[in-house]
Write an enzyme that holds these catalytic residues in place. Sequence first.
Site, short mmCIF file in Angstrom:
data_model
loop_
_atom_site.label_atom_id
_atom_site.label_comp_id
_atom_site.label_asym_id
_atom_site.label_seq_id
_atom_site.Cartn_x
_atom_site.Cartn_y
_atom_site.Cartn_z
CG HIS A 82 4.83 -6.31 -1.03
ND1 HIS A 82 4.89 -5.02 -1.48
CD2 HIS A 82 3.61 -6.77 -1.42
CE1 HIS A 82 3.76 -4.72 -2.11
NE2 HIS A 82 2.98 -5.77 -2.09
CD1 TRP A 114 1.59 5.97 -10.24
CD2 TRP A 114 1.75 6.77 -8.16
NE1 TRP A 114 1.67 7.33 -10.32
CE2 TRP A 114 1.77 7.85 -9.06
CE3 TRP A 114 1.84 7.04 -6.79
CZ2 TRP A 114 1.88 9.17 -8.63
CZ3 TRP A 114 1.95 8.36 -6.36
CH2 TRP A 114 1.96 9.41 -7.27
CB SER A 149 -3.68 2.69 1.91
OG SER A 149 -3.86 2.10 0.66
CE LYS A 208 -3.44 -1.02 -0.58
NZ LYS A 208 -3.79 -1.66 -1.89
CB SER A 209 4.28 1.97 -0.06
OG SER A 209 4.18 1.49 1.25
N GLY A 210 2.25 2.43 -2.95
CA GLY A 210 2.35 2.94 -4.32
C GLY A 210 2.95 1.92 -5.27
P1 A3P Z 1 -5.04 4.74 -1.17
O1 A3P Z 1 -5.69 3.52 -0.62
O2 A3P Z 1 -4.58 5.67 -0.09
O3 A3P Z 1 -5.89 5.44 -2.18
P2 A3P Z 1 -0.17 -0.44 -3.53
O4 A3P Z 1 -0.19 -0.44 -5.00
O5 A3P Z 1 1.19 -0.48 -2.93
O6 A3P Z 1 -1.09 -1.46 -2.98
O7 A3P Z 1 -0.73 0.98 -3.05
C1 A3P Z 1 -2.07 1.34 -3.26
C2 A3P Z 1 -2.20 2.82 -2.94
O8 A3P Z 1 -1.57 3.58 -3.99
C3 A3P Z 1 -3.67 3.26 -2.91
O9 A3P Z 1 -3.72 4.29 -1.93
C4 A3P Z 1 -3.85 3.77 -4.31
O10 A3P Z 1 -4.94 4.64 -4.48
C5 A3P Z 1 -2.51 4.48 -4.54
N1 A3P Z 1 -2.24 4.73 -5.96
C6 A3P Z 1 -2.24 3.84 -6.98
N2 A3P Z 1 -2.00 4.46 -8.15
C7 A3P Z 1 -1.85 5.79 -7.86
C8 A3P Z 1 -1.59 6.95 -8.66
N3 A3P Z 1 -1.47 6.89 -9.97
N4 A3P Z 1 -1.47 8.13 -8.01
C9 A3P Z 1 -1.61 8.22 -6.67
N5 A3P Z 1 -1.86 7.15 -5.87
C10 A3P Z 1 -1.98 5.94 -6.47
#
Ligand code: A3P
Length: 293
Positions: free
Chosen positions: A101, A51, A131, A46-48
């Site tokens: 991870h 993304w 998150s 859940k750290s991006g």
């Molecule tokens: P939130 O739940 O706070 O919205 P992971 O991929 O490590 O599981 O992390 C998921 C988190 O990254 C979620 O956070 C998600 O919305 C956020 N995320 C994914 N893509 C993103 C993007 N393009 N820009 C900003 N946050 C993003």
Amino acid sequence: MDNKDKVYVKFKDYNFHKALFKMEIVKNMEDYEIRDDDVFIVTYPKSGTIWTQQILSLIYFEDHRNRTENIPTMDRVPSLEYNIHNLDFANMPSPRIFTSHLPYYLVPKGLKDKKAKILYVYRNPKDVLISCFHFSNLMVILPSSNSIEKFMQNFLNGNMIGSCWFDHIKGWYEHRHDFNIMFISYEDMKKDLRSSVLKICSFLEKELSEEDVDAVVRQATFQNMKSDPLANYKYIIKHELGTRNDEGSFLRKGAVGDWKHHLTVDQSERFDKIFDMNMKNIPLKFIWNINEE
Ligand code: A3P
């Protein structure tokens, strides 16, 4: 977390997801053969992660950038330890890009040759906590909870898939000299995606034209990823892993500072104390609010 709710299995002091864990992969992980041009995205959950998977996939694969191929990001940048689609990693063309991870001490030993690159993405842990909380309530394979307090206790004690957030980031940071690693924060990516993409390209020694950088940035924004079926994991989480409702998504809010809407002042202060105690020797910069410089 009560015993009945335990969805993880411990291996070498690290909590793997029980349903996705494959002993034959994990027990041979240290000897897994690395190629010099392999690239790894390493994160605490859940750290991006998705993304950054999208960003790297867009940087490396022209067909992805130009949208001339229909491969979901998860298959372009698969998870090293949870090979959900049973991809044949050994026969994947170079450069291979993985996501993981894992803590520093469980990754393939070959990474210590410092040739393959590691991009470590970190996020302020209060937003990680929130998150995780929402994601746990969304996914059938994770325990649901209506108590942030209990969830926070589990998070701070490391009773989570991915174990303890503090151990993860500290372990990687303190052993950074053993690896070819760059740290980047979710919040920096959020504040200035273009500069972050350029910084990532520079670390990866990838030169893209201005237009290509624009294409990467455009397709990696929250809104564009949220509506892009190849990037948002909608099919995978709904049909392969299972969700508790139809609205939830991997891309939830994508905000910095959402924790303020969920933690009480008392919870936040208790969190701060534990953070300060654990992180006093780690000079990484953390951004807790979007307006913070
Ligand atoms: P939130 O739940 O706070 O919205 P992971 O991929 O490590 O599981 O992390 C998921 C988190 O990254 C979620 O956070 C998600 O919305 C956020 N995320 C994914 N893509 C993103 C993007 N393009 N820009 C900003 N946050 C993003």
